[in-house]
Design an enzyme around this catalytic site. Structure first.
Site, PDB file in Angstrom:
ATOM      1  N   SER A   6       0.840  -1.197   0.000  1.00 33.69           N
ATOM      2  CA  SER A   6       0.000   0.000   0.000  1.00 33.69           C
ATOM      3  C   SER A   6       0.871   1.242   0.000  1.00 33.69           C
ATOM      4  O   SER A   6       1.654   1.469   0.926  1.00 33.69           O
ATOM      5  CB  SER A   6      -0.912   0.017   1.231  1.00 33.69           C
ATOM      6  OG  SER A   6      -1.547   1.283   1.338  1.00 33.69           O
TER       7      SER A   6
ATOM      8  N   HIS B 253      -1.064  -1.193  -4.401  1.00 31.23           N
ATOM      9  CA  HIS B 253      -2.345  -0.933  -3.754  1.00 31.23           C
ATOM     10  C   HIS B 253      -2.463   0.555  -3.436  1.00 31.23           C
ATOM     11  O   HIS B 253      -1.598   1.136  -2.766  1.00 31.23           O
ATOM     12  CB  HIS B 253      -2.468  -1.748  -2.460  1.00 31.23           C
ATOM     13  CG  HIS B 253      -3.824  -1.698  -1.836  1.00 31.23           C
ATOM     14  ND1 HIS B 253      -4.869  -2.476  -2.277  1.00 31.23           N
ATOM     15  CD2 HIS B 253      -4.315  -0.954  -0.810  1.00 31.23           C
ATOM     16  CE1 HIS B 253      -5.938  -2.236  -1.540  1.00 31.23           C
ATOM     17  NE2 HIS B 253      -5.632  -1.305  -0.655  1.00 31.23           N
TER      18      HIS B 253
ATOM     19  N   ASP C  49      -4.747   3.346  -1.706  1.00 34.70           N
ATOM     20  CA  ASP C  49      -5.830   3.614  -0.758  1.00 34.70           C
ATOM     21  C   ASP C  49      -6.304   5.057  -0.913  1.00 34.70           C
ATOM     22  O   ASP C  49      -5.605   6.000  -0.539  1.00 34.70           O
ATOM     23  CB  ASP C  49      -5.347   3.385   0.674  1.00 34.70           C
ATOM     24  CG  ASP C  49      -5.215   1.909   1.012  1.00 34.70           C
ATOM     25  OD1 ASP C  49      -6.175   1.159   0.760  1.00 34.70           O
ATOM     26  OD2 ASP C  49      -4.160   1.499   1.521  1.00 34.70           O
TER      27      ASP C  49
ATOM     28  N   ASP D  38      -6.557  -6.537   3.976  1.00 43.00           N
ATOM     29  CA  ASP D  38      -5.902  -5.238   4.103  1.00 43.00           C
ATOM     30  C   ASP D  38      -6.047  -4.734   5.532  1.00 43.00           C
ATOM     31  O   ASP D  38      -7.164  -4.571   6.017  1.00 43.00           O
ATOM     32  CB  ASP D  38      -6.546  -4.250   3.124  1.00 43.00           C
ATOM     33  CG  ASP D  38      -5.902  -2.869   3.157  1.00 43.00           C
ATOM     34  OD1 ASP D  38      -4.894  -2.686   3.858  1.00 43.00           O
ATOM     35  OD2 ASP D  38      -6.431  -1.978   2.459  1.00 43.00           O
ATOM     36  N   GLY D  39      -4.906  -4.505   6.197  1.00 43.35           N
ATOM     37  CA  GLY D  39      -4.951  -3.898   7.519  1.00 43.35           C
ATOM     38  C   GLY D  39      -4.077  -4.627   8.527  1.00 43.35           C
ATOM     39  O   GLY D  39      -4.424  -5.723   8.973  1.00 43.35           O
TER      40      GLY D  39
ATOM     41  N   MET E 169     -11.333  -5.970   5.282  1.00 42.48           N
ATOM     42  CA  MET E 169     -10.575  -5.027   6.090  1.00 42.48           C
ATOM     43  C   MET E 169     -10.316  -5.645   7.463  1.00 42.48           C
ATOM     44  O   MET E 169     -11.251  -6.048   8.159  1.00 42.48           O
ATOM     45  CB  MET E 169     -11.346  -3.718   6.262  1.00 42.48           C
ATOM     46  CG  MET E 169     -11.520  -2.915   4.981  1.00 42.48           C
ATOM     47  SD  MET E 169      -9.959  -2.351   4.273  1.00 42.48           S
ATOM     48  CE  MET E 169      -9.314  -1.332   5.600  1.00 42.48           C
TER      49      MET E 169
ATOM     50  N   PHE F 163      -6.805   4.908   8.434  1.00 44.97           N
ATOM     51  CA  PHE F 163      -5.423   5.219   8.817  1.00 44.97           C
ATOM     52  C   PHE F 163      -4.530   4.010   8.606  1.00 44.97           C
ATOM     53  O   PHE F 163      -4.959   2.875   8.807  1.00 44.97           O
ATOM     54  CB  PHE F 163      -5.341   5.639  10.296  1.00 44.97           C
ATOM     55  CG  PHE F 163      -6.131   6.868  10.625  1.00 44.97           C
ATOM     56  CD1 PHE F 163      -5.585   8.131  10.421  1.00 44.97           C
ATOM     57  CD2 PHE F 163      -7.413   6.767  11.130  1.00 44.97           C
ATOM     58  CE1 PHE F 163      -6.321   9.267  10.714  1.00 44.97           C
ATOM     59  CE2 PHE F 163      -8.155   7.895  11.437  1.00 44.97           C
ATOM     60  CZ  PHE F 163      -7.606   9.159  11.225  1.00 44.97           C
ATOM     61  N   GLY F 164      -3.281   4.256   8.231  1.00 41.91           N
ATOM     62  CA  GLY F 164      -2.301   3.190   8.154  1.00 41.91           C
ATOM     63  C   GLY F 164      -1.697   2.931   9.521  1.00 41.91           C
ATOM     64  O   GLY F 164      -1.877   3.704  10.458  1.00 41.91           O
ATOM     65  N   GLY F 165      -0.971   1.816   9.634  1.00 43.13           N
ATOM     66  CA  GLY F 165      -0.232   1.527  10.852  1.00 43.13           C
ATOM     67  C   GLY F 165      -1.042   0.978  12.004  1.00 43.13           C
ATOM     68  O   GLY F 165      -0.536   0.887  13.125  1.00 43.13           O
TER      69      GLY F 165
ATOM     70  N   GLY G 254       1.381  -2.241   4.213  1.00 43.43           N
ATOM     71  CA  GLY G 254       1.905  -0.891   4.072  1.00 43.43           C
ATOM     72  C   GLY G 254       3.167  -0.697   4.868  1.00 43.43           C
ATOM     73  O   GLY G 254       4.283  -0.806   4.352  1.00 43.43           O
ATOM     74  N   SER G 255       3.015  -0.447   6.160  1.00 42.63           N
ATOM     75  CA  SER G 255       4.170  -0.212   7.033  1.00 42.63           C
ATOM     76  C   SER G 255       5.138  -1.377   7.024  1.00 42.63           C
ATOM     77  O   SER G 255       6.363  -1.185   7.122  1.00 42.63           O
ATOM     78  CB  SER G 255       3.685   0.050   8.463  1.00 42.63           C
ATOM     79  OG  SER G 255       2.791   1.140   8.508  1.00 42.63           O
TER      80      SER G 255
ATOM     81  N   HIS H  37      -8.327   1.059  -4.157  1.00 47.23           N
ATOM     82  CA  HIS H  37      -9.307   0.825  -3.095  1.00 47.23           C
ATOM     83  C   HIS H  37      -9.953   2.160  -2.736  1.00 47.23           C
ATOM     84  O   HIS H  37      -9.327   3.009  -2.110  1.00 47.23           O
ATOM     85  CB  HIS H  37      -8.580   0.205  -1.898  1.00 47.23           C
ATOM     86  CG  HIS H  37      -9.420  -0.015  -0.697  1.00 47.23           C
ATOM     87  ND1 HIS H  37      -8.866  -0.245   0.554  1.00 47.23           N
ATOM     88  CD2 HIS H  37     -10.772  -0.032  -0.505  1.00 47.23           C
ATOM     89  CE1 HIS H  37      -9.834  -0.406   1.435  1.00 47.23           C
ATOM     90  NE2 HIS H  37     -10.988  -0.265   0.820  1.00 47.23           N
TER      91      HIS H  37
ATOM     92  N   MET I  14      -8.847   7.936   0.159  1.00 48.18           N
ATOM     93  CA  MET I  14      -9.699   8.310   1.296  1.00 48.18           C
ATOM     94  C   MET I  14     -10.220   9.730   1.108  1.00 48.18           C
ATOM     95  O   MET I  14      -9.499  10.610   0.634  1.00 48.18           O
ATOM     96  CB  MET I  14      -8.903   8.232   2.592  1.00 48.18           C
ATOM     97  CG  MET I  14      -8.260   6.882   2.857  1.00 48.18           C
ATOM     98  SD  MET I  14      -7.317   6.900   4.396  1.00 48.18           S
ATOM     99  CE  MET I  14      -6.584   5.269   4.346  1.00 48.18           C
TER     100      MET I  14
ATOM    101  N   MET J 224     -12.142   4.332  -0.660  1.00 45.16           N
ATOM    102  CA  MET J 224     -12.827   4.534   0.620  1.00 45.16           C
ATOM    103  C   MET J 224     -13.493   5.903   0.572  1.00 45.16           C
ATOM    104  O   MET J 224     -13.132   6.832   1.288  1.00 45.16           O
ATOM    105  CB  MET J 224     -11.819   4.426   1.768  1.00 45.16           C
ATOM    106  CG  MET J 224     -11.337   3.005   1.990  1.00 45.16           C
ATOM    107  SD  MET J 224      -9.971   2.869   3.182  1.00 45.16           S
ATOM    108  CE  MET J 224      -8.585   3.071   2.057  1.00 45.16           C
TER     109      MET J 224
END
Length: 244
Positions: free
Chosen positions: A10, A35, A37, A175-176, A139, A145-147, A197-198, A68, A39, A70
């Site tokens: 991501s 990916h 995201d 994802d998540g 999800m 939010f990421g992380g 992501g992270s 994606h 938002m 959102m």
């Protein structure tokens, strides 16, 4: 037939000051998809980027752009993201009143169509659209939010959706909070496409990213070892752990 594991970093976790370079780096590092995201600060409590950014970074890779959305309402923006270079467009089941119409619109634009479910949304939302989708995204955090930390409560949902898919050519994405530490449990539950992501964008170079992607992939593939039968397993929801 079991699908190959796809790792989709991501770019929400990338360095936005050099986003094109970051995308080229994860491409070289072995990412299967990119990916994206998106938002809107309305459907989710954050704003990320829009179609113009996707259009600007599209030339940095030929890999699949997994977009994606959102956002709500989503239908007025589908064409813009299709033209920007999205290959897969995923909308939330919760983002509007006419999910079937949204999925038809995505396919009419020549793109693959996905549906995403928030943690509190049951898989029954998919009952009447399975033949409209190419991808289902579960999800494992609340979007925005990421992380965030992985929600183990979603493992059983992933298992149930895998059973719903059956032999259909639908990818099951998660994802998540996905990391090398929980990739095995996610894959064992039935996911074949992992967004991270992270856990990918740790380090400062394509070599670092390659090591991170490889570690997630190895863990996920290990979770799919045929001799490990999880069909009757239960879930320890607070840890996301399958127990016999």
């Amino acid at each position: 037939m079991t699908k190959e594991i796809v790792i989709a970093p991501s770019i929400l976790a990338a360095n936005f000051a050099r986003l094109g370079e970051e995308i080229a780096a994860i491409d070289a590092a072995g990412a299967d998809w990119i990916h994206c995201d998106v938002m809107d600060g309305h459907f989710v409590p954050n704003i990320s980027f829009g179609a113009d950014v996707i259009k600007a970074v599209r030339p940095f890779t030929t890999k699949t752009f997994d977009v994606h959305l959102m956002i709500a309402p989503v239908d007025p923006y589908l064409e813009a993201f299709a033209k920007a270079g999205a290959d897969i467009i995923t909308v939330h089941a919760e983002a509007g009143p006419h999910l079937d119409r949204s999925l038809q619109a995505i396919r009419a634009l020549g793109k693959k169509a996905g549906v995403s479910l928030c943690p509190a949304t049951p898989e029954s939302a998919l009952d009447y659209v399975l033949d409209r989708v190419d991808l289902i995204l579960v999800m494992t955090v609340n979007p925005g939010f990421g992380g965030q930390s992985f929600l183990g409560s979603q493992i059983e949902k992933i298992q149930r959706i895998r059973a719903m898919i059956g032999d259909r050519p639908i990818r099951l994405e998660v994802d998540g909070g996905v990391t090398r530490d929980n990739a095995a449990i996610v894959a064992a539950a039935g996911a074949d496409t992992l967004v991270a992501g992270s856990a990918v964008f740790r380090g400062n170079s394509s070599a670092d990213y390659a090591n991170n992607i490889a570690a997630i992939r190895v863990a996920a593939e290990g979770g799919r070892v045929p001799t490990r039968n999880y069909s009757s397993a239960t879930t320890r929801a607070d840890e996301g752990e399958l127990v016999r």
